[in-house]
Design a protein around this motif. Structure first.
Motif, PDB file in Angstrom:
ATOM      1  N   SER A  15       0.816  -1.217   0.000  1.00  0.00           N
ATOM      2  CA  SER A  15       0.000   0.000   0.000  1.00  0.00           C
ATOM      3  C   SER A  15       0.845   1.259   0.000  1.00  0.00           C
ATOM      4  N   TRP A  16       2.136   1.168   0.372  1.00  0.00           N
ATOM      5  CA  TRP A  16       2.963   2.369   0.422  1.00  0.00           C
ATOM      6  C   TRP A  16       3.537   2.669  -0.973  1.00  0.00           C
ATOM      7  N   THR A  17       3.989   3.904  -1.127  1.00  0.00           N
ATOM      8  CA  THR A  17       4.607   4.304  -2.398  1.00  0.00           C
ATOM      9  C   THR A  17       6.123   4.265  -2.263  1.00  0.00           C
ATOM     10  N   SER A  18       6.801   4.212  -3.395  1.00  0.00           N
ATOM     11  CA  SER A  18       8.257   4.283  -3.424  1.00  0.00           C
ATOM     12  C   SER A  18       8.666   5.127  -4.629  1.00  0.00           C
ATOM     13  N   THR A  19       9.945   5.480  -4.675  1.00  0.00           N
ATOM     14  CA  THR A  19      10.439   6.377  -5.720  1.00  0.00           C
ATOM     15  C   THR A  19      10.690   5.625  -7.012  1.00  0.00           C
ATOM     16  N   VAL A  20      10.234   6.197  -8.116  1.00  0.00           N
ATOM     17  CA  VAL A  20      10.613   5.714  -9.443  1.00  0.00           C
ATOM     18  C   VAL A  20      11.362   6.846 -10.143  1.00  0.00           C
ATOM     19  N   PHE A  21      12.271   6.493 -11.040  1.00  0.00           N
ATOM     20  CA  PHE A  21      13.209   7.442 -11.640  1.00  0.00           C
ATOM     21  C   PHE A  21      13.000   7.509 -13.150  1.00  0.00           C
ATOM     22  N   HIS A  22      13.002   8.721 -13.684  1.00  0.00           N
ATOM     23  CA  HIS A  22      12.931   8.922 -15.135  1.00  0.00           C
ATOM     24  C   HIS A  22      14.360   8.923 -15.660  1.00  0.00           C
ATOM     25  N   LEU A  23      14.747   7.868 -16.354  1.00  0.00           N
ATOM     26  CA  LEU A  23      16.143   7.651 -16.733  1.00  0.00           C
ATOM     27  C   LEU A  23      16.553   8.502 -17.927  1.00  0.00           C
ATOM     28  N   ARG A  24      17.781   8.961 -17.883  1.00  0.00           N
ATOM     29  CA  ARG A  24      18.384   9.682 -18.997  1.00  0.00           C
ATOM     30  C   ARG A  24      19.807   9.188 -19.209  1.00  0.00           C
ATOM     31  N   THR A  25      20.220   9.147 -20.473  1.00  0.00           N
ATOM     32  CA  THR A  25      21.615   8.897 -20.790  1.00  0.00           C
ATOM     33  C   THR A  25      22.370  10.203 -20.615  1.00  0.00           C
ATOM     34  N   PRO A  26      23.422  10.247 -19.787  1.00  0.00           N
ATOM     35  CA  PRO A  26      24.153  11.507 -19.602  1.00  0.00           C
ATOM     36  C   PRO A  26      24.706  12.033 -20.917  1.00  0.00           C
ATOM     37  N   ALA A  27      24.499  13.321 -21.170  1.00  0.00           N
ATOM     38  CA  ALA A  27      24.957  13.937 -22.421  1.00  0.00           C
ATOM     39  C   ALA A  27      25.003  15.443 -22.232  1.00  0.00           C
ATOM     40  N   GLU A  28      25.678  16.116 -23.130  1.00  0.00           N
ATOM     41  CA  GLU A  28      25.782  17.572 -23.122  1.00  0.00           C
ATOM     42  C   GLU A  28      24.399  18.211 -23.050  1.00  0.00           C
TER      43      GLU A  28
ATOM     44  N   SER B 220      18.584  20.417  -9.666  1.00  0.00           N
ATOM     45  CA  SER B 220      18.973  19.623 -10.828  1.00  0.00           C
ATOM     46  C   SER B 220      20.099  20.373 -11.536  1.00  0.00           C
ATOM     47  N   TYR B 221      20.931  19.651 -12.257  1.00  0.00           N
ATOM     48  CA  TYR B 221      22.194  20.169 -12.758  1.00  0.00           C
ATOM     49  C   TYR B 221      22.272  19.999 -14.279  1.00  0.00           C
ATOM     50  N   ARG B 222      22.667  21.083 -14.978  1.00  0.00           N
ATOM     51  CA  ARG B 222      22.828  20.987 -16.429  1.00  0.00           C
ATOM     52  C   ARG B 222      24.221  20.447 -16.739  1.00  0.00           C
ATOM     53  N   LEU B 223      24.269  19.275 -17.328  1.00  0.00           N
ATOM     54  CA  LEU B 223      25.544  18.608 -17.598  1.00  0.00           C
ATOM     55  C   LEU B 223      26.256  19.257 -18.778  1.00  0.00           C
ATOM     56  N   ARG B 224      27.575  19.376 -18.650  1.00  0.00           N
ATOM     57  CA  ARG B 224      28.411  19.888 -19.725  1.00  0.00           C
ATOM     58  C   ARG B 224      29.617  18.975 -19.893  1.00  0.00           C
ATOM     59  N   THR B 225      29.985  18.743 -21.139  1.00  0.00           N
ATOM     60  CA  THR B 225      31.213  18.013 -21.426  1.00  0.00           C
ATOM     61  C   THR B 225      32.387  18.938 -21.160  1.00  0.00           C
ATOM     62  N   PRO B 226      33.331  18.547 -20.295  1.00  0.00           N
ATOM     63  CA  PRO B 226      34.430  19.456 -19.969  1.00  0.00           C
ATOM     64  C   PRO B 226      35.298  19.776 -21.180  1.00  0.00           C
ATOM     65  N   VAL B 227      35.553  21.058 -21.399  1.00  0.00           N
ATOM     66  CA  VAL B 227      36.508  21.513 -22.410  1.00  0.00           C
ATOM     67  C   VAL B 227      37.345  22.611 -21.786  1.00  0.00           C
ATOM     68  N   ASP B 228      38.569  22.754 -22.249  1.00  0.00           N
ATOM     69  CA  ASP B 228      39.473  23.764 -21.715  1.00  0.00           C
ATOM     70  C   ASP B 228      38.866  25.156 -21.897  1.00  0.00           C
ATOM     71  N   GLY B 229      38.794  25.919 -20.800  1.00  0.00           N
ATOM     72  CA  GLY B 229      38.253  27.275 -20.852  1.00  0.00           C
ATOM     73  C   GLY B 229      36.774  27.380 -20.517  1.00  0.00           C
ATOM     74  N   LEU B 230      36.086  26.267 -20.295  1.00  0.00           N
ATOM     75  CA  LEU B 230      34.663  26.300 -19.965  1.00  0.00           C
ATOM     76  C   LEU B 230      34.461  26.796 -18.535  1.00  0.00           C
ATOM     77  N   THR B 231      33.603  27.775 -18.362  1.00  0.00           N
ATOM     78  CA  THR B 231      33.237  28.246 -17.024  1.00  0.00           C
ATOM     79  C   THR B 231      32.070  27.405 -16.531  1.00  0.00           C
ATOM     80  N   ALA B 232      32.233  26.797 -15.363  1.00  0.00           N
ATOM     81  CA  ALA B 232      31.223  25.868 -14.844  1.00  0.00           C
ATOM     82  C   ALA B 232      31.156  25.969 -13.325  1.00  0.00           C
ATOM     83  N   CYS B 233      30.146  25.324 -12.777  1.00  0.00           N
ATOM     84  CA  CYS B 233      29.954  25.311 -11.326  1.00  0.00           C
ATOM     85  C   CYS B 233      30.890  24.322 -10.640  1.00  0.00           C
ATOM     86  N   SER B 234      31.520  23.460 -11.404  1.00  0.00           N
ATOM     87  CA  SER B 234      32.405  22.433 -10.857  1.00  0.00           C
ATOM     88  C   SER B 234      33.640  22.310 -11.738  1.00  0.00           C
ATOM     89  N   VAL B 235      34.641  21.634 -11.216  1.00  0.00           N
ATOM     90  CA  VAL B 235      35.905  21.459 -11.935  1.00  0.00           C
ATOM     91  C   VAL B 235      36.107  19.970 -12.200  1.00  0.00           C
TER      92      VAL B 235
END
Length: 199
Positions: free
Chosen positions: A70-83, A114-129
């Motif tokens: 009777s209880w609910t649980s989490t289901v996930f909408h899957l995505r392939t990681p990409a730019e 939620s986080y917008r994924l970026r493919t790392p390239v030299d010179g890209l300004t991002a929230c993470s390194v």
């Protein structure tokens, strides 16, 4: 028809039924190959867990994965990681350059990041390194903030090379000179140090 022939036919039918049931049980316990997730093309589907090689961009609370309880649980909408994919979690091999706050990824409480994924390239300004890289400039913006209206630090990702002035020397590197600068300041207006890195 004689009683013996009836018993024989009943026994044959029972044997077939038991064989079919056994086949179903064995199929349910079969171990899927490691790459079955990608072979099945799960991008865009809902699942009870997140298999290796995928991330997710939405969650729902349903009975789909609660085993008929009777209880609910989490289901996930899957995505392939990409730019450019929005993901409920950072993903190895990518950096992210924008954080969105909303209900799509919230498992507990009304909002989650939620986080917008970026493919790392030299010179890209991002929230993470990217791990193993460095950065040579920090800026401040609300684009990377996990708290609405509060600024956060962004980093200009750099591939480490000999002779680069960087905000820190990544693992396995050293530096031969330093200089005082505001380029790497984690607090606006406070001087910081930059390093001439070498390997």
């Amino acid at each position: 028809m004689s009683p013996l022939r009836r018993i024989g036919r009943l026994a044959a039918r029972t044997t077939l039924a038991l064989a079919a049931a056994a086949a179903v049980l064995l199929a349910n316990f079969a171990v899927a190959p490691a790459d079955s997730a990608h072979a099945a093309g799960l991008d865009g589907s809902w699942a009870c867990s997140v298999p290796a090689g995928y991330t997710y961009d939405q969650v729902q609370q349903t009975r789909q994965c609660s085993g008929g309880s009777s209880w609910t649980s989490t289901v996930f909408h899957l995505r392939t990681p990409a730019e450019g994919v929005m993901s409920c979690t950072p993903v190895d091999g990518f950096v992210y350059d924008y954080v969105s706050l909303g209900s799509a990824c919230a498992q507990i409480g009304p909002q989650a990041a939620s986080y917008r994924l970026r493919t790392p390239v030299d010179g890209l300004t991002a929230c993470s390194v990217k791990p193993g890289w460095t950065y040579d400039l920090v800026t401040y913006t609300t684009a990377c903030s996990t708290t609405s209206g509060v600024t956060a630090t962004t980093y200009r990702n750099r591939v480490p090379v000999n002779g680069l002035w960087a905000c820190w020397a990544p693992t396995g590197w050293t530096y031969t000179a330093t200089t005082s600068t505001f380029d790497c300041s984690l607090y606006s207006g406070v001087p910081s140090t930059k390093y001439l890195i070498t390997h």
